[in-house]
Write a protein that holds these residues in place. Structure first.
Motif, PDB file in Angstrom:
ATOM      1  N   MET A   5      -6.394 -26.399 -66.533  1.00  0.00           N
ATOM      2  CA  MET A   5      -6.568 -27.642 -65.783  1.00  0.00           C
ATOM      3  C   MET A   5      -5.475 -27.789 -64.722  1.00  0.00           C
ATOM      4  N   ASN A   6      -5.836 -28.378 -63.586  1.00  0.00           N
ATOM      5  CA  ASN A   6      -4.893 -28.547 -62.502  1.00  0.00           C
ATOM      6  C   ASN A   6      -4.046 -29.799 -62.710  1.00  0.00           C
ATOM      7  N   ILE A   7      -2.766 -29.710 -62.349  1.00  0.00           N
ATOM      8  CA  ILE A   7      -1.885 -30.870 -62.377  1.00  0.00           C
ATOM      9  C   ILE A   7      -2.263 -31.794 -61.223  1.00  0.00           C
ATOM     10  N   LEU A   8      -2.374 -33.080 -61.510  1.00  0.00           N
ATOM     11  CA  LEU A   8      -2.711 -34.062 -60.485  1.00  0.00           C
ATOM     12  C   LEU A   8      -1.463 -34.429 -59.682  1.00  0.00           C
ATOM     13  N   SER A   9      -1.652 -34.679 -58.405  1.00  0.00           N
ATOM     14  CA  SER A   9      -0.549 -35.141 -57.568  1.00  0.00           C
ATOM     15  C   SER A   9      -0.280 -36.616 -57.844  1.00  0.00           C
ATOM     16  N   LYS A  48       2.781 -42.090 -74.416  1.00  0.00           N
ATOM     17  CA  LYS A  48       3.089 -41.091 -73.395  1.00  0.00           C
ATOM     18  C   LYS A  48       1.976 -40.057 -73.381  1.00  0.00           C
ATOM     19  N   LEU A  49       1.472 -39.742 -72.202  1.00  0.00           N
ATOM     20  CA  LEU A  49       0.389 -38.786 -72.029  1.00  0.00           C
ATOM     21  C   LEU A  49       0.820 -37.674 -71.080  1.00  0.00           C
ATOM     22  N   MET A  50       0.625 -36.428 -71.532  1.00  0.00           N
ATOM     23  CA  MET A  50       0.953 -35.261 -70.720  1.00  0.00           C
ATOM     24  C   MET A  50       0.195 -34.060 -71.266  1.00  0.00           C
ATOM     25  N   GLU A  78      -6.570 -34.386 -65.465  1.00  0.00           N
ATOM     26  CA  GLU A  78      -7.684 -35.324 -65.580  1.00  0.00           C
ATOM     27  C   GLU A  78      -7.889 -35.796 -67.018  1.00  0.00           C
ATOM     28  N   ARG A  79      -7.637 -34.929 -67.995  1.00  0.00           N
ATOM     29  CA  ARG A  79      -7.848 -35.364 -69.377  1.00  0.00           C
ATOM     30  C   ARG A  79      -6.853 -36.442 -69.777  1.00  0.00           C
TER      31      ARG A  79
END
Length: 215
Positions: A1-5, A66-68, A77-78
């Motif tokens: 998955m791509n890291i969001l900006s 905390k979400l990461m 996105e998840r």
């Protein structure tokens, strides 16, 4: 998955959540322990269904989340999807969030020899000299703040080598800086604001107030 900006995260409209460092953070004001336990249980059920598990801290008046995405080392996105779900759970229970409350403290150590001193600090802080990952010493159990090494030229002149990085929501940083100045501090350097602002106490000890903007 791509890291969001940061821009993508802001555009997601997560009103309850703020991005600090590499993760999303939220504080939900439960006001009593039983309400907090029920919310944590509901978050657990939702996380199991999603196959994605946040860090949750339960205390008497609030629940911190905390979400990461650890496999991506950032917010994906998840995380955004689960954040929306957790906010919906809280909203259904009439539980409000305090978006200005989250904060993350990191330690920064100025050095010209990460390879030489890194294992020492990893062993001291985590009990494992191998817990050095690049320029970071991170405790996977969350007992101590992250320590990162700031590269510098070798020097013999004594100067401050440690400083604190205090990560704050971008809409709370200005007020926190003003409060620190009113309490006797000074702004040493705001040339990189809002990314970071360097403050000092009356003895000259420095700290940085950091946000995700401008990075």
């Amino acid at each position: 998955m791509n890291i969001l900006s940061t821009e993508q995260i802001l555009d997601a409209g997560l009103d309850d959540w703020r991005e600090l460092a590499q993760a999303l953070h939220a504080r939900f004001l439960t006001h009593d322990f039983a309400t907090g336990v029920a919310l944590v249980s509901a978050i657990g059920d939702l996380a199991e269904k999603a196959g994605h598990h946040p860090d949750v801290t339960l205390s008497y008046p609030h629940v911190d989340v905390k979400l990461m995405s650890h496999d991506a080392s950032g917010v994906t996105e998840r995380d955004v999807d689960l954040a929306r779900g957790i906010s919906a759970l809280a909203g259904d229970r009439g539980i409000l969030a305090d978006p200005a409350a989250p904060a993350v403290v990191e330690l920064a150590l100025d050095t010209a020899d990460v390879a030489g001193i890194g294992p020492f600090w990893a062993a001291l802080l985590t009990g494992d000299a191998g817990a050095l990952d690049g320029d970071d010493v991170a405790d996977p159990t969350g007992r101590v703040p992250l320590l990162w090494f700031q590269h510098t030229d070798a020097h013999d002149i004594p100067r401050q080598r440690f400083h604190l990085d205090v990560w704050l929501p971008q809409d709370a940083a200005e007020a926190r800086i003003a409060g620190a100045v009113a309490a006797g501090g000074t702004v040493v350097d705001d040339g990189q604001a809002p990314s970071f602002t360097v403050l000092a106490d009356s003895d000259g000890n420095r700290a940085c107030v950091c946000t995700v903007l401008g990075r």
